[in-house]
Design an enzyme around this catalytic site. Structure first.
Site, mmCIF file in Angstrom:
data_model
loop_
_atom_site.group_PDB
_atom_site.id
_atom_site.type_symbol
_atom_site.label_atom_id
_atom_site.label_comp_id
_atom_site.label_asym_id
_atom_site.label_seq_id
_atom_site.Cartn_x
_atom_site.Cartn_y
_atom_site.Cartn_z
ATOM 1 N N ASP A 45 -63.281 -14.428 58.238
ATOM 2 C CA ASP A 45 -62.494 -13.691 57.634
ATOM 3 C C ASP A 45 -62.249 -13.966 56.308
ATOM 4 O O ASP A 45 -63.113 -13.149 55.577
ATOM 5 C CB ASP A 45 -60.968 -14.170 58.245
ATOM 6 C CG ASP A 45 -59.888 -13.014 57.865
ATOM 7 O OD1 ASP A 45 -60.099 -11.950 57.251
ATOM 8 O OD2 ASP A 45 -58.597 -13.491 58.005
ATOM 9 N N LYS A 97 -65.442 -10.256 59.718
ATOM 10 C CA LYS A 97 -64.524 -9.029 59.139
ATOM 11 C C LYS A 97 -64.851 -8.663 57.719
ATOM 12 O O LYS A 97 -64.937 -9.443 56.630
ATOM 13 C CB LYS A 97 -63.186 -9.620 59.149
ATOM 14 C CG LYS A 97 -62.024 -8.720 59.580
ATOM 15 C CD LYS A 97 -60.635 -9.363 59.437
ATOM 16 C CE LYS A 97 -60.054 -9.776 60.718
ATOM 17 N NZ LYS A 97 -58.763 -10.137 60.768
ATOM 18 N N ARG A 100 -56.710 -15.297 74.371
ATOM 19 C CA ARG A 100 -57.846 -16.037 74.484
ATOM 20 C C ARG A 100 -58.794 -15.635 75.702
ATOM 21 O O ARG A 100 -60.081 -15.502 75.627
ATOM 22 C CB ARG A 100 -57.945 -17.545 74.404
ATOM 23 C CG ARG A 100 -57.366 -17.923 73.075
ATOM 24 C CD ARG A 100 -57.605 -19.562 72.892
ATOM 25 N NE ARG A 100 -56.700 -20.022 71.846
ATOM 26 C CZ ARG A 100 -56.927 -20.187 70.619
ATOM 27 N NH1 ARG A 100 -57.832 -19.416 70.064
ATOM 28 N NH2 ARG A 100 -55.873 -20.655 69.933
#
Ligand code: 5GP
Ligand code: MG
Length: 177
Positions: A96, A124, A158
């Protein structure tokens, strides 16, 4: 929940990564360091597609945060194998800002590996605040908060076999634990 990557697409992505690793490492022994907890599902799927000798080591990186905002990073390496003079592949669920991968890579380098490469399940786009990039990326995704296939929201989701975008409407059904 809006599905971004379904089970079949994920399977093909992991196949592709295994092929890239085979082309890079051939039959050389590999030590995979998996960042807990998000990369465990990827780890389990990936290692069963690899044929070189594979050692598995775990490291935990977590930030003090509830919900979706990243905080300060805490690295716990008491479950690490000795990686001195080993070829190491560090894997994580998502890149990220990039801070996690950069900081964990730095910690691993202090342990004297022969080589170190990084692989992430998701990258991302447009979020990175570091100059480093992962060596292997399974999927690029837009800037949305995703869960499933190892990725959590408050430690849940998850176990979803797909990757979904967690939206406001999904949180109405969210059960805090
Ligand atoms: P970075 O240090 O690259 O900013 O963040 C990496 C970590 O943040 C990941 O290991 C993951 O725990 C968390 N993270 C970042 N984006 C997402 C996301 O969209 N969904 C989930 N579940 N976790 C994320
Ligand atoms: Mg994580």
């Amino acid at each position: 929940m809006k599905i971004l990557l379904n089970e079949a697409e994920i399977g093909l992505g992991i196949d592709r990564l295994a092929g890239q690793l085979k082309a890079h490492y051939h039959d050389q022994p590999l030590t995979i360091v998996s960042i807990m907890t998000g990369s465990l599902v990827m780890l389990a799927d990936l290692i069963r597609r690899l044929e070189m000798p594979v050692r598995i080591s775990l490291i935990q990186a977590s930030s003090y945060r509830g919900g979706t905002k990243s905080g300060e990073l805490i690295i716990q390496d008491h479950m690490m194998l000795d990686i001195k003079d080993r070829d190491v592949l560090l894997i994580d669920d998502i890149f990220d800002t990039g801070k996690t991968l950069v900081q964990v890579t730095k910690r691993l380098k202090e342990m004297g590996p022969k080589s170190i490469k990084t692989a992430v399940f998701l990258n991302k786009l447009g979020q990175s605040t570091v100059t480093a990039v992962p060596d292997f990326v399974v999927f690029e995704i837009p800037n949305e908060f995703v869960v499933g296939y190892g990725l959590d929201y408050e430690d849940l989701y998850r176990n979803l076999p797909y990757v979904g975008v967690l939206e406001e409407s999904d949180l109405k059904n969210h059960v805090a634990t």
